[in-house]
Design a protein around this motif. Structure first.
Motif, PDB file in Angstrom:
ATOM      1  N   GLU C   3      -1.978   4.266   1.388  1.00 48.46           N
ATOM      2  CA  GLU C   3      -1.686   5.255   2.477  1.00 48.46           C
ATOM      3  C   GLU C   3      -0.288   5.379   2.327  1.00 48.46           C
ATOM      4  OE1 GLU C   3      -2.924   4.313   6.192  1.00 48.46           O
ATOM      5  OE2 GLU C   3      -5.020   4.555   5.485  1.00 48.46           O
ATOM      6  N   THR C   4       0.403   6.563   2.743  1.00 47.36           N
ATOM      7  CA  THR C   4       1.800   6.930   2.793  1.00 47.36           C
ATOM      8  C   THR C   4       2.095   7.093   4.424  1.00 47.36           C
ATOM      9  OG1 THR C   4       1.115   9.105   2.134  1.00 47.36           O
ATOM     10  CG2 THR C   4       2.129   7.589   0.608  1.00 47.36           C
ATOM     11  N   LEU C   5       2.666   6.187   4.705  1.00 47.51           N
ATOM     12  CA  LEU C   5       2.696   6.201   6.339  1.00 47.51           C
ATOM     13  C   LEU C   5       3.892   7.433   6.775  1.00 47.51           C
ATOM     14  CD1 LEU C   5       2.346   2.411   7.207  1.00 47.51           C
ATOM     15  CD2 LEU C   5       0.843   4.356   7.452  1.00 47.51           C
ATOM     16  N   SER C   6       5.014   7.503   5.912  1.00 44.95           N
ATOM     17  CA  SER C   6       5.886   8.582   6.080  1.00 44.95           C
ATOM     18  C   SER C   6       6.128   9.305   4.967  1.00 44.95           C
ATOM     19  CB  SER C   6       7.198   7.856   6.849  1.00 44.95           C
ATOM     20  OG  SER C   6       7.785   7.172   5.741  1.00 44.95           O
ATOM     21  N   ALA C 324       1.551  18.658   2.271  1.00 40.58           N
ATOM     22  CA  ALA C 324       1.568  17.206   2.563  1.00 40.58           C
ATOM     23  C   ALA C 324       0.020  16.793   2.396  1.00 40.58           C
ATOM     24  CB  ALA C 324       1.944  17.087   4.141  1.00 40.58           C
ATOM     25  N   ARG C 325      -0.808  17.365   2.908  1.00 40.26           N
ATOM     26  CA  ARG C 325      -2.343  16.983   2.581  1.00 40.26           C
ATOM     27  C   ARG C 325      -2.478  16.873   1.260  1.00 40.26           C
ATOM     28  NH1 ARG C 325      -5.711  16.814   7.571  1.00 40.26           N
ATOM     29  NH2 ARG C 325      -4.061  16.625   8.978  1.00 40.26           N
ATOM     30  N   LEU C 326      -2.304  17.837   0.412  1.00 40.63           N
ATOM     31  CA  LEU C 326      -2.715  17.703  -0.778  1.00 40.63           C
ATOM     32  C   LEU C 326      -2.040  16.718  -1.597  1.00 40.63           C
ATOM     33  CD1 LEU C 326      -2.538  21.500  -1.977  1.00 40.63           C
ATOM     34  CD2 LEU C 326      -4.817  19.965  -2.102  1.00 40.63           C
ATOM     35  N   PHE C 327      -0.462  16.381  -1.344  1.00 39.67           N
ATOM     36  CA  PHE C 327      -0.080  15.427  -1.916  1.00 39.67           C
ATOM     37  C   PHE C 327      -0.458  13.978  -1.601  1.00 39.67           C
ATOM     38  CE2 PHE C 327       3.193  12.198  -1.290  1.00 39.67           C
ATOM     39  CZ  PHE C 327       3.693  11.971  -2.485  1.00 39.67           C
ATOM     40  N   ARG C 328      -0.871  13.831  -0.229  1.00 39.41           N
ATOM     41  CA  ARG C 328      -1.282  12.548   0.142  1.00 39.41           C
ATOM     42  C   ARG C 328      -2.603  12.280  -0.566  1.00 39.41           C
ATOM     43  NH1 ARG C 328       0.224  11.810   6.476  1.00 39.41           N
ATOM     44  NH2 ARG C 328       1.413   9.822   6.078  1.00 39.41           N
ATOM     45  N   GLU C 329      -3.523  13.081  -0.524  1.00 35.77           N
ATOM     46  CA  GLU C 329      -4.813  12.868  -0.898  1.00 35.77           C
ATOM     47  C   GLU C 329      -4.881  12.822  -2.552  1.00 35.77           C
ATOM     48  OE1 GLU C 329      -7.668  16.182  -1.633  1.00 35.77           O
ATOM     49  OE2 GLU C 329      -9.110  14.995  -0.145  1.00 35.77           O
ATOM     50  N   SER C 330      -3.952  13.680  -3.126  1.00 37.45           N
ATOM     51  CA  SER C 330      -4.009  13.457  -4.626  1.00 37.45           C
ATOM     52  C   SER C 330      -3.389  12.112  -4.984  1.00 37.45           C
ATOM     53  CB  SER C 330      -3.046  14.668  -5.368  1.00 37.45           C
ATOM     54  OG  SER C 330      -3.488  16.026  -4.890  1.00 37.45           O
ATOM     55  N   LEU C 331      -2.509  11.855  -4.343  1.00 44.05           N
ATOM     56  CA  LEU C 331      -1.621  10.572  -4.819  1.00 44.05           C
ATOM     57  C   LEU C 331      -2.597   9.340  -4.343  1.00 44.05           C
ATOM     58  CD1 LEU C 331       1.199   9.670  -5.491  1.00 44.05           C
ATOM     59  CD2 LEU C 331       1.579   8.797  -3.306  1.00 44.05           C
ATOM     60  N   ARG C 351       3.303   0.044  -3.391  1.00 41.13           N
ATOM     61  CA  ARG C 351       4.589   0.342  -3.498  1.00 41.13           C
ATOM     62  C   ARG C 351       5.104   1.657  -4.224  1.00 41.13           C
ATOM     63  NH1 ARG C 351       8.062  -1.085  -7.458  1.00 41.13           N
ATOM     64  NH2 ARG C 351       6.432  -2.018  -8.737  1.00 41.13           N
ATOM     65  N   VAL C 352       4.140   2.011  -5.085  1.00 40.36           N
ATOM     66  CA  VAL C 352       4.835   3.359  -5.692  1.00 40.36           C
ATOM     67  C   VAL C 352       4.493   4.275  -4.775  1.00 40.36           C
ATOM     68  CG1 VAL C 352       4.420   4.857  -7.703  1.00 40.36           C
ATOM     69  CG2 VAL C 352       4.603   2.536  -8.191  1.00 40.36           C
ATOM     70  N   ALA C 353       3.240   4.632  -4.101  1.00 40.92           N
ATOM     71  CA  ALA C 353       3.159   5.464  -3.102  1.00 40.92           C
ATOM     72  C   ALA C 353       4.003   5.814  -2.254  1.00 40.92           C
ATOM     73  CB  ALA C 353       1.863   5.241  -2.507  1.00 40.92           C
ATOM     74  N   GLY C 354       4.700   4.479  -1.602  1.00 41.58           N
ATOM     75  CA  GLY C 354       5.668   4.755  -0.696  1.00 41.58           C
ATOM     76  C   GLY C 354       6.865   5.118  -1.401  1.00 41.58           C
ATOM     77  N   LEU C 355       7.417   4.906  -2.327  1.00 40.92           N
ATOM     78  CA  LEU C 355       8.377   5.231  -3.231  1.00 40.92           C
ATOM     79  C   LEU C 355       8.563   6.977  -3.317  1.00 40.92           C
ATOM     80  CD1 LEU C 355       9.031   2.986  -6.152  1.00 40.92           C
ATOM     81  CD2 LEU C 355      10.625   3.164  -4.028  1.00 40.92           C
ATOM     82  N   ILE C 356       7.389   7.400  -3.849  1.00 38.29           N
ATOM     83  CA  ILE C 356       7.290   8.847  -3.937  1.00 38.29           C
ATOM     84  C   ILE C 356       7.233   9.450  -2.757  1.00 38.29           C
ATOM     85  CG2 ILE C 356       6.075  10.651  -5.208  1.00 38.29           C
ATOM     86  CD1 ILE C 356       5.119   8.602  -7.220  1.00 38.29           C
ATOM     87  N   ALA C 357       6.582   9.073  -1.877  1.00 38.76           N
ATOM     88  CA  ALA C 357       6.393   9.777  -0.384  1.00 38.76           C
ATOM     89  C   ALA C 357       7.581   9.713   0.314  1.00 38.76           C
ATOM     90  CB  ALA C 357       5.310   8.990   0.531  1.00 38.76           C
ATOM     91  N   ALA C 358       8.428   8.633   0.340  1.00 38.16           N
ATOM     92  CA  ALA C 358       9.714   8.829   1.325  1.00 38.16           C
ATOM     93  C   ALA C 358      10.777   8.013   0.760  1.00 38.16           C
ATOM     94  CB  ALA C 358       9.258   8.188   2.312  1.00 38.16           C
TER      95      ALA C 358
END
Lengths: 368, 368, 368
Positions: C3-6, C324-331, C351-358
């Motif tokens: 999950e990407t919280l922000s 935002a939705r496509l990014f989150r779901e795809s990631l 960790r990588v998800a958090g880096l790319i998201a924010a």
């Protein structure tokens, strides 16, 4: 289900002979210009993750363990023993080794003994020319010595390789340069050159390609991914189309190395010309978890008798491991999926796996 | 779940009228220059495997049977009967047939009767010009006869097609050449030309495109994959951007054929210009087990009202079968996956499948 | 699981302040030149389907509902309330807003309050130069005012952005133009220009890039997908290689926007140069159901510390939602698959998800 019992790594380099710290190890995971950006690390790449997936178990650690722990274990075992374990764990049975990169790298003989495998030398044309230039006094002696060196190398080497794409780009005139043109270019190069100076003159690069073609040994051409800051569009293998046509029917095979991100173009050329082959080289190592997707793309247009496995590994035996494991696993997954979908028969898939893993390379390089 | 009840093959050729041996059959599976390399066969390609998957059952054999067995059965049935069974088994309900390739190929009428389908002719512009040149004595008569021939062809043909990309490359000036320029180019071409000589002069190729545009019939432009040893980067459909802009609003549709490996560029153009359409042509046939992946890529940017099915088949009815089966199966799989992921609704997926399979072609070509 | 919280949307535009009819709404779903073709609609695109998937539930409707119904509900709620619901439903916590497009669009402050988020301004260099030109009488005052304007903008803006690729193409000389060259180009441009005239002179475009580089603020460069009828091959980010080398070590980061269909080239540059970053921008919004495939491709070569999320949205808050939705779901899907295959560890993936998201954006733009 789909297994490849032997693996011919048709293009790689040797491994570093010295113990490595974390920074030097990390630097070999990427091909960037300079350091990783502040706040980032080259371990955070597909290559870094793939190394952490496949290599720790070969040194007795759990997969995905932290880099520092892996490096500590590697030093504990020592560079020789860890290299031995890694290379023997790769599953590679034959190494074709490009000896043309600088650095304290093992040669084919050491690769063979460390890896419990066969090994043969690939001679890099540009380095050969630079070495000849270092010891030749005149244009005439340079050109004569160069011809003789290529001829002598052809007697022992299994193939030649050219980095003309990285040095100048692949948009080279396809025909051999005339003798006067070559003498003129050699004169200009030798005059301006200091010992060790690199070759990037397009006329001399073409001259080298053509004397290699005349030797009859397979000629490997770097295309696509290569040095870091390269203008990648200048290494599109499509630029070699006219050279492929000019060399058709002469009895010398061309092997396009790497290709990515233009691997579909490389695959097209392997289908268009009987004497053109391709590998994916470092593309699988660089793309890690995406290796099966990239492999799938080159399997679109390329006839299955025209593709060759290689790791493209350089410096770290970890890269030979990752190249081999990613290839094996990706090939099994991709072909296995097609069998499951009934698009391919199982017998065909097994046969094609054997061709790409080793059979095609044995045929092209005359390995027994 | 997602089915396409009718299929309009918007670009194909006829099939060979003669019985085929293994070698001739094999040669039609690839578009290489010359023979397969020693030790390899064109049956070891995605096309070869796809033919062995889909076609044997239509002739009463098991899927994936060996090529020799398939060819024996084909000869046993005879070229007419096997062609009939194959074409009727393809599911294609309308063939648009480019009659501009040499060889003993069936025409639209024969395709219709053999396939139990409708068929219409596509006229190849360059062949038309070459035929006119064969029978015209002067530049003036050539140009007048050419205009008249295109006009006459437009009355019967469903579309025009141009291979300017294969003849010269798609980097053509976008505007129509001036009358003096055309007369000069025609004069030079006719003077140097023997009967049957091919047209590759860029001014005359542009002239042909523009008289075709003036006819109002859809104009199909070959891009990407084509003849074997082509410089593929010279056929990137992105090179047609300025021609697309120059022809916008004139009432004539452009259809980009094949596109692969630049199909994402073709898709971009279909979204950018109202009058630009695209197919995947032989791309699905050439990529076989990868057809759904390739189809997915063109479905990224292209509006769904701008894509058309075609087989691009030439010579072998097996290629019509493979083109149709791969398309149907891939489309059902790709759209079905998106429905399963809830990215698309089922009703939308069914509607879009019908558009790409037949509806868009019916609208563009005015088929009833 | 992943999950990407922000989410920091590192490149977007504001939303339209006016109520929209079906036609205006539809026009914002594509970037074509002109209307959709007769018989087709821009709702029949991946973007259209993605909007119908993700947005209706945020306004109390069922997913995939017909466009007319959605637009009716949107008008019923009013542009303010529907915008509020959509932006707050996107999950975006920080917006970096390029204010350089015409139209009645909300600015960063309104985006922040409507979306319950932070927002910062990105300044478009070409618009800044055009505004300075509108109010400068002489070449000298223009150049002085321009330098001062960029300097002043750098004090408040979070980044600069350039559309040199759309205006001229990215094949620009990499070094800064000389002062005489700049004065000459400015003189010619100002003389021929009417108020509001756009800047496309390559010398002035380069001058702008270099004064932006001197400011130290991250510089965002549009590449790949952009305006509709663009020659897309002229926006290949590979064309920026020499500019990247010329700006290396100066302390200013470059961010390649969009990149698609050349996103693999953009990824290559992020690995080759420490100061080069990339996003996928509108590529995910434009490719909809294919977003995870496209995201996978940029994750091949790019170091994970070098990728940034953005929506590239313009005009419709629906596009911020979809981005935002496509990014989150795809990631989550892509990284989750790699974890399931044991190619990545779960901890690494999170960790990588958090880096790319924010995280990467926070570091590059100095956001707290």
């Amino acid at each position: 289900m789909i297994e490849t019992l032997s693996l011919v790594d048709q293009y790689c380099h040797g491994v570093l002979r010295t113990e490595l710290g974390l920074g030097t190890f990390e630097a070999h995971l990427a091909r960037g210009e300079g350091q990783p950006a502040a706040g980032t690390t080259f371990f955070d790449t597909q290559t870094g993750f793939a190394v952490r997936r496949w290599c720790p178990p070969l040194l007795g650690l759990e997969p995905h363990c932290p880099p520092a722990r892996y490096l500590a274990r590697r030093r504990e075992l020592g560079v020789l023993e860890s290299g031995r374990r890694l290379l023997r764990g790769s599953g590679i049975t034959t190494y074709l080794v490009d000896t043309g990169l600088p650095g304290d790298l093992t040669g084919p003989g050491e690769m063979a003994s460390a890896g419990g495998a066969d090994a043969h030398e690939i001679v890099r044309l540009e380095l050969l020319a630079e070495q000849v230039a270092d010891t030749s006094g005149t244009v005439e002696s340079f050109l004569a010595n160069l011809a003789e060196s290529v001829h002598a190398a052809a007697a022992n080497a299994v193939a030649f390789t050219s980095v003309a794409g990285a040095r100048h780009g692949l948009a080279l005139a396809p025909e051999p340069p005339g003798p006067g043109e070559v003498r003129g270019a050699a004169g200009r190069w030798l005059t301006g050159r200091r010992v060790g100076g690199t070759l990037s003159d397009p006329v001399l690069l073409r001259h080298l390609l053509w004397i290699a073609v005349a030797s009859g040994r397979p000629l490997q051409l770097h295309a696509g991914l290569g040095e870091g800051g390269l203008r990648i569009d200048r290494t599109d293998p499509a630029l070699l189309t006219d050279f492929a046509r000019a060399t058709a029917g002469l009895g010398t095979d061309l092997v396009l190395l790497h290709g990515y991100p233009y691997h579909r173009h490389a695959a097209h050329l392997t289908g268009a010309f009987p004497h053109v082959y391709a590998d994916l080289g470092t593309a699988l190592v660089r793309t890690g978890a995406r290796a099966s997707a990239v492999l799938s793309e080159i399997l679109e247009l390329a006839p299955f008798g025209k593709l060759l496995f290689s790791s493209g590994a350089h410096g770290l035996p970890e890269l030979h491991v990752v190249g081999a494991r990613l290839f094996r696993e990706s090939l099994a997954r991709v072909l296995g999926t097609w069998v499951a979908e009934d698009a391919w028969s199982l017998a065909d898939a097994q046969r094609v796996a054997g061709l790409i893993a080793a059979g095609n390379a044995r045929r092209v390089y005359g390995l027994e």
